[in-house]
Structure formats: structure tokens, C-alpha cells
Write an enzyme that holds these catalytic residues in place. Structure first.
Site, PDB file in Angstrom:
ATOM      1  N   ASP A 195       0.817  -1.220   0.000  1.00 19.12           N
ATOM      2  CA  ASP A 195       0.000   0.000   0.000  1.00 19.12           C
ATOM      3  C   ASP A 195       0.848   1.266   0.000  1.00 19.12           C
ATOM      4  O   ASP A 195       0.661   2.154  -0.824  1.00 19.12           O
ATOM      5  CB  ASP A 195      -0.908   0.062   1.249  1.00 19.12           C
ATOM      6  CG  ASP A 195      -2.076  -0.912   1.168  1.00 19.12           C
ATOM      7  OD1 ASP A 195      -2.460  -1.297   0.041  1.00 19.12           O
ATOM      8  OD2 ASP A 195      -2.587  -1.288   2.232  1.00 19.12           O
ATOM      9  N   ASP A 235      -7.112   2.832  12.923  1.00 20.54           N
ATOM     10  CA  ASP A 235      -5.817   3.496  12.818  1.00 20.54           C
ATOM     11  C   ASP A 235      -5.914   4.887  12.189  1.00 20.54           C
ATOM     12  O   ASP A 235      -5.210   5.807  12.578  1.00 20.54           O
ATOM     13  CB  ASP A 235      -4.833   2.624  12.037  1.00 20.54           C
ATOM     14  CG  ASP A 235      -4.418   1.392  12.830  1.00 20.54           C
ATOM     15  OD1 ASP A 235      -4.471   1.457  14.069  1.00 20.54           O
ATOM     16  OD2 ASP A 235      -4.043   0.380  12.218  1.00 20.54           O
TER      17      ASP A 235
HETATM   18  N1  ARG Z   1      -7.774  -4.199  15.679  1.00 19.20           N
HETATM   19  C1  ARG Z   1      -6.568  -3.670  16.249  1.00 19.20           C
HETATM   20  C2  ARG Z   1      -6.735  -2.206  16.523  1.00 19.20           C
HETATM   21  O1  ARG Z   1      -7.630  -1.582  16.059  1.00 19.20           O
HETATM   22  C3  ARG Z   1      -5.366  -3.970  15.381  1.00 19.20           C
HETATM   23  C4  ARG Z   1      -5.336  -3.229  14.103  1.00 19.20           C
HETATM   24  C5  ARG Z   1      -4.182  -3.611  13.265  1.00 19.20           C
HETATM   25  N2  ARG Z   1      -3.874  -2.575  12.305  1.00 19.20           N
HETATM   26  C6  ARG Z   1      -3.581  -2.809  11.049  1.00 19.20           C
HETATM   27  N3  ARG Z   1      -3.352  -1.779  10.304  1.00 19.20           N
HETATM   28  N4  ARG Z   1      -3.545  -3.993  10.539  1.00 19.20           N
HETATM   29  O2  ARG Z   1      -5.933  -1.653  17.222  1.00 19.20           O
END
Ligand code: ARG
Length: 423
Positions: A34, A144
Site C-alpha cells: 500500500d 488506525d
Molecule cells: N484491531 C486492532 C486495533 O484496532 C489492530 C489493528 C491492526 N492494524 C492494522 N493496520 N492492521 O488496534
């Protein structure tokens, strides 16, 4: 007429960049597909310069020279790599330990703790390199994006944000085609769809592929960190964790800096198959998602800390703190690291943890980590008082019936009222 019919171009948030405002972009660059596609795409789409920033939070096995080389090869005007492990451990993971931080009863927040630091560094490096915009590779479906954009908007109101993945409507196939066309190397090859991984020294998450099928039990290949419990050693191992004022400072009696300690704890946990979590999570954007976590260090350190804290706290402190712990974890999960309530709560966490000094022994065996020994100069515990062996001394058993009579008074009265007329 024509003027009125034109779809108005509206920004959905004040901090999002208009195309004309983007001249020099700080891209949070992981080296994956990405953000590699993005590095090129931003240059083409905005005719902007890109400064790449890669943050080392202790992702196991990452080669940062390779990531940096790739960024430069894709046309970044600069490619910075920051080793932020110490700051991450000290200022983010340690407060989480003091707050016994887990979300949804199982997730020790490693990603949620990492994002505000990554975004804070993005702000610092954006300013240092004269960037006007921060770009990240998060999708529009996750937490995120919230954590990163909330941080940038809080710390740097002058900076704008772009989140190309939210808008570019390329799926994996299109991204691979774009990568091929622009000579972008694809880590691990393009043949199979990889899991979506995020990791740092406090844990690792896997999402995507069969994980999205709730009735699909974990395939073995998802566990790249923790030994599967059935393959773990047949002999248990006891590891002791020493704490000072809530901070883990020693493993098996050996004093260690926090980064080394967490990495060492992870190693031991991995060997014994501890810290595998398979759970459904309520994201703050409303989705329910299944995550597979591998959290070997947290699986040892968090229960050890919680045990020691219970030992040195009073019944009232212990009942109360859990509620604040949950609130702390939720704020951090929800991307509000910079919310003053979090720092207010930290003041309480500090006050309680002032007593959290001592050593906890954890027995690790085929996927379990269990407290087996406790030691603290501050334990609100007196073996002579608690013992079954003798009576008398400071604790008068003769006083207990009087206590019970008063303690149960209202309950007994209420019970009588509710059962009157039952004969
Ligand atoms: N579900 C977890 C959280 O929201 C982990 C997210 C993992 N992030 C990723 N970009 N794959 O903190």
C-alpha cells in the site's frame, strides 16, 4: 444554472488537504504494498515531493535499510528511519502496563499505543522537512485512521492530511498491477494474498483472508511469532518479573532496560506458546472484526503486574481501579491518546503504582501463563493474620459475628420484606 448544478466540492474535515495544497508530503512508510504504491502515486497524482518516514517500534525481523533503500528508489526526496523503541516502551507501553490495559477483555492495545507515537513523529519530521501534508496508508474502515488523524490534527493544526487508500479505489489486484507498471517490488511476491499484519514489540495482529470467516478455526500459518501450544516444550518454565513502582525492571532477577526486558519476555513467551488471542472486536467506526493477536510479552507482564497491584492495594483501591483501567484502555483504543482525561487517569495510575514494587513468578506451559509466586515489601498481607493454623493475636475471630450482624442488616431486612406472607 450550470454553476448551481455542479457538485460542490466539500471537504469532510477541515484538516484534509485540497489537491492544490499538497506540495511536499510526509508519508508514513512501512515498505509494504500500500505505502509503496502510495509513494509513487502521490508524486504522480499531486506532483508533490515525498519524504518517507519509517518508525521502528520493534517489529520483529524488519530490515530498515531495505525499507529505506526502497523509498529512495521509488523517488522519495528523503527517507528517514527512526528507532523509537525506547520512547514507545517507556512512554506508551509502561503507562499501559500501569493501567493493566486491555480492550475487549483480550487486546493489549499494541497497535493503538503505537499509532499516536507514529503520528507524533510524523508531525516532527513533517515540520523538520518543511512538509505541508501528512499521508498514511490506513483504510477508511479501521481505527488506525482515527488514531493518526486525531493526533496530527491535535498536535499540528497547520498540517493537512491525505489518506489515499480511503479514496483511490484500487483493490489488491489493481495495486499489484500499478506496482508492476511502476517497477515496485512486492515483498513476499504477488501470488498469494497475505494476512494484513501490524506489529511492534508489544504484539502482532493478523487480519483478513480466512480470519474473516468466523467459523474458520485458525490455520497454523497465521502464527509467525508464538509457537503453537501443542509444539511448545513439555517442561514448564517459571519466569519471575520484578517491578519497581509499576515498571517491569527485571526478568529472572536480572535487571534489564525496558526494551530489552519486553523483547526478552516476548522470546520466552513465544517459546511456550503464550499470548494467542482470537477474538471479535468492536471497532470505534462501528464494525465488528475478528482479529488474531500474538502477544507473548503482554501475556506474561500484564497478569504479573495486575497480581502485584492487587497484592499491594486495598480492597477499595482494587475494586475502583478496574473501572479506571477500562476507561483508560477505551480512550487509547478509540484514538484519544491526547485527551486530557487520559493524563488525568495517568495521575491516578501513578499514585496507585507507587506501591507496585515486588516480584511475581509466572509459570509458562503450553500456551498458559499462570501466577505462581508473589513477593512485595508493600503487600497488604500478613501471613500471621491470614493463616488457618492459629487464632488470636490482632485478628479477633470473636469479633466476626458482630460484624456479620451489622454487615448483613439491610439485606436481611429487605429479604424479610420481600418474602412476607410466604408463611
Ligand atoms: N484491531 C486492532 C486495533 O484496532 C489492530 C489493528 C491492526 N492494524 C492494522 N493496520 N492492521 O488496534
Amino acid at each position: 444554472m450550470a454553476e448551481q448544478n455542479r457538485t460542490p466540492h466539500t471537504r469532510t474535515a477541515s484538516y484534509l488537504a485540497e489537491p492544490g495544497e499538497v506540495h511536499r508530503v510526509l508519508l508514513l512508510y512501512s515498505g509494504g504494498l500500500d505505502t509503496s504504491v502510495m509513494l509513487k502515486w502521490i508524486q504522480d497524482e499531486y506532483e508533490a515531493e515525498v519524504v518517507a518516514l519509517t518508525v521502528n517500534l520493534g517489529q520483529p525481523g524488519e530490515d530498515y535499510d531495505v525499507v529505506q533503500g526502497k523509498a529512495l528508489q521509488l523517488g522519495a526526496v528523503a527517507a528517514e528511519v527512526v528507532d523509537a523503541r525506547e520512547e514507545f516502551a517507556r512512554d506508551f507501553v509502561v503507562p499501559a502496563i500501569k493501567a493493566n490495559a486491555v480492550y475487549g477483555l483480550a487486546y493489549p492495545l499494541f497497535t493503538a499505543l503505537g499509532r499516536p507515537l507514529i503520528a507524533k513523529l510524523a508531525v516532527e519530521y513533517a515540520r523538520r522537512h518543511g512538509c505541508d501534508t501528512v499521508a498514511h496508508g490506513c483504510t477508511g474502515k479501521g481505527n488506525d485512521q482515527v488514531r493518526i488523524e486525531a493526533t496530527v490534527a491535535t498536535l499540528a493544526p497547520e498540517l493537512k492530511v491525505i489518506a489515499p487508500v480511503r479514496g483511490w479505489q484500487m483493490g489488491r489486484e489493481e495495486e499489484i498491477a500499478y506496482a508492476r507498471e511502476h517497477g515496485i517490488a512486492i515483498k513476499g511476491g504477488a501470488e498469494h494474498t497475505p494476512y494484513s499484519i501490524d506489529d511492534n514489540l508489544w504484539g502482532r495482529s493478523s487480519e483478513g483472508r480466512w480470519i474473516e470467516q468466523l467459523d474458520h478455526a485458525p490455520d497454523d500459518d497465521v502464527f509467525q511469532l508464538v509457537t503453537r501450544p501443542e509444539l511448545a516444550p513439555d517442561e514448564p518454565e517459571i519466569v519471575t518479573v520484578g517491578f519497581e513502582r509499576g515498571v517491569p525492571v527485571a526478568l529472572n532477577g536480572e535487571p534489564l532496560g525496558i526494551v530489552d526486558l519486553l523483547e526478552r519476555a516476548a522470546e520466552i513467551g513465544c517459546r511456550h506458546g503464550v499470548g494467542i488471542v482470537d477474538h471479535i472486536e468492536d471497532r470505534i467506526v462501528g464494525l465488528k472484526v475478528r482479529d488474531i493477536y500474538e502477544v507473548p510479552a503482554a501475556a506474561i507482564i500484564l497478569p504479573a503486574h495486575a497480581e502485584l497491584e492487587r497484592l499491594v492495594g486495598t480492597i477499595h483501591q482494587n475494586q475502583f481501579k478496574g473501572e479506571l483501567d477500562r476507561k483508560w484502555a477505551y480512550l487509547v483504543y478509540a484514538g484519544l491518546w491526547w485527551e486530557p482525561l487520559r493524563t488525568d487517569l495517568d495521575a491516578y495510575m501513578e499514585a496507585v503504582n507507587a506501591q507496585v514494587t515486588g516480584t511475581i513468578g509466572m509459570k509458562l506451559f503450553k500456551g498458559t501463563a499462570r501466577v505462581v509466586t508473589r513477593e512485595s515489601p508493600n503487600a497488604v498481607y500478613d501471613a500471621a493474620l491470614s493463616t488457618f493454623e492459629t487464632s488470636g493475636g490482632l485478628f479477633s475471630q470473636q469479633a466476626s459475628p458482630g460484624f456479620i450482624e451489622l454487615w448483613s442488616l439491610q439485606s436481611r431486612m429487605a429479604h424479610r420484606l420481600r418474602t412476607r406472607g410466604e408463611g
